[in-house]
Design an enzyme around this catalytic site. Sequence first.
Site, mmCIF file in Angstrom:
data_model
loop_
_atom_site.group_PDB
_atom_site.id
_atom_site.type_symbol
_atom_site.label_atom_id
_atom_site.label_comp_id
_atom_site.label_asym_id
_atom_site.label_seq_id
_atom_site.Cartn_x
_atom_site.Cartn_y
_atom_site.Cartn_z
ATOM 1 C CG ASP A 367 -13.581 -112.220 -17.708
ATOM 2 O OD1 ASP A 367 -13.919 -111.653 -16.703
ATOM 3 O OD2 ASP A 367 -12.675 -112.953 -17.495
ATOM 4 C CB THR A 368 -16.472 -116.693 -19.058
ATOM 5 O OG1 THR A 368 -15.355 -116.635 -19.541
ATOM 6 C CG2 THR A 368 -17.353 -118.032 -19.010
ATOM 7 C CB VAL A 369 -22.278 -115.855 -19.089
ATOM 8 C CG1 VAL A 369 -22.055 -114.256 -19.075
ATOM 9 C CG2 VAL A 369 -22.365 -116.484 -20.676
#
Length: 558
Positions: A367-369
Amino acid sequence: MFRSILLLLLLVLAVTMCSGQDRSYGRSVVITDRGIVATSHYLASQAGAQVLAKDGSAIDAAIAANAVLGVTDPMSNGIGGDLFLIYWDAKAGKLYGLNSSGWAPRRLSAQFLATQGMTSMPAQGIHSVTVPGAVEGWSQAHRRFGRLPWKDLFPPAIYYADHGYAVPEIVHGYWTGEEAKLQQTSEARKVFLPGGKVPETGAMFSNPDLAKALRLIAEQGRDAFYKGEIAKTILSTSAAFGGTMELDDLSEFSAEWVEPISIDYRGWKIYELPPNGQGMAALEMLNIMSTFQPDAGGPQGTVEMHKKIEAMKLAYADLYRYNADPKFDKVPVQGLLSKAYAAQRAVLINPNKANCNPGAGSPATSDTVYLAAVDKDGNIASLIQSNYSEFGSGIVANGMGFALQNRGALFVLDPGHPNVLQPRKRPFHTIIPAFMEQGDVHIGFGIMGGPNQPLAHAQFVSNLVDYGMNIQAAVEAPRFTVSDNTVSCDIVIESRIKPEVLQALRDKGHNLIIQKEYSVAMGRGQAVMHNSKSGMNSGASDPRADGVAEPEPPEIHF
């Protein structure tokens, strides 16, 4: 005769017009001779573009955009998370890699967890926290490639933290899914559940505590985080929950410049970062795919989909067996990425039947950008940053407004596994930036989403190289992904795949879990492209997110 020729010309014109107007993807590629920033939130893209307009470099824009994302997408990333970067220096014609993933505290060990009654790595809580690497990564990258003063990169993020922003749809969805986690600690409730609940879509949300932390970083640099007031807050927060973090764990941490790893895929050079990230799985999957020709049935045909799913399983079986921090265990990257090994693994693909448990191979030893930025000079920043789970460990640094990541959850406690927890060791990391080039064309790209990332990268590359898609079409195209962190026949897939193809895949033994047309389960991707011959830049942003590819605005005098 004249009427026949005219009719033929009109028919050709109609077909030509339709090819540009009747298409299988929704958004147009953003094209400009100036810079572009593509992120998963429109305010972050805008902030990065504004920095480019002030003559900032691609890394200046990337840091500014990343800082805004920590405010506007706080469950996915922030200054409590880790960071990886691939940077293309256009003038030097050189690619650089930066690993800014944090290590485990010196006192965090399998033996210590045993004394706490734990027999497996906790998924959240204080013992899942490793040293946050994001701010150190920003600092190292800025020192090497930045053009603007450090303090000039943070005003947009500070503004949105202080004054607030309207919560968009997809961010709201993720936020709602983590309400139970946020309810577990008083600081998380105070910061991220204003009025005792998740902010509604369109509601204004501000985070003055985070604005304070960002001001400290802007004024004092990375030392504010690793040695100063923020460090003291992290340590006091950790101690309050019985954590093991000490000052030297923070102060002695340093990001590492690394050499990207690469393969040749049908004349394109594809780059990822080496372990402890999982980029080698994307390259191994592409190597296996390269042993077959692209199928005439198209990228979402039965033959092509089956081949990619099976190649993914083989690559992931190796990933979960061998990936670790190379400072502690030898990872056989060279063997895993050899063409001979890919051919050996490809033989295991049965064209008529799914393999639900392929097992790891035996490569030769040796989840992460996500956001992408390109400036007008052609420099490209391919940057990924993450807390791991939404809101990371669930623990928020007191008075500083950010969640501490839970990257340590990806360690294992099996003493025979290369990814076993050890003090000052970096865990298996899911987040990976990528880069590809052929001749004058250079592309920075990435698709976030935990274990989804390597297979999503491979699908993007195949869409572009094998099927001639542009970068926007390649990002938008229907995708499949894994259902969890294991290798099995459970495959998550978007409903845009034709029903007859879905049924044919089921007939081969795939257990398909159908999602909607643009599912966030497939990850959220961005891409930028620079053509060094024409000087033109292009950008693409995934409709599975709240973002855009924002071009650098020109200076216009009214």
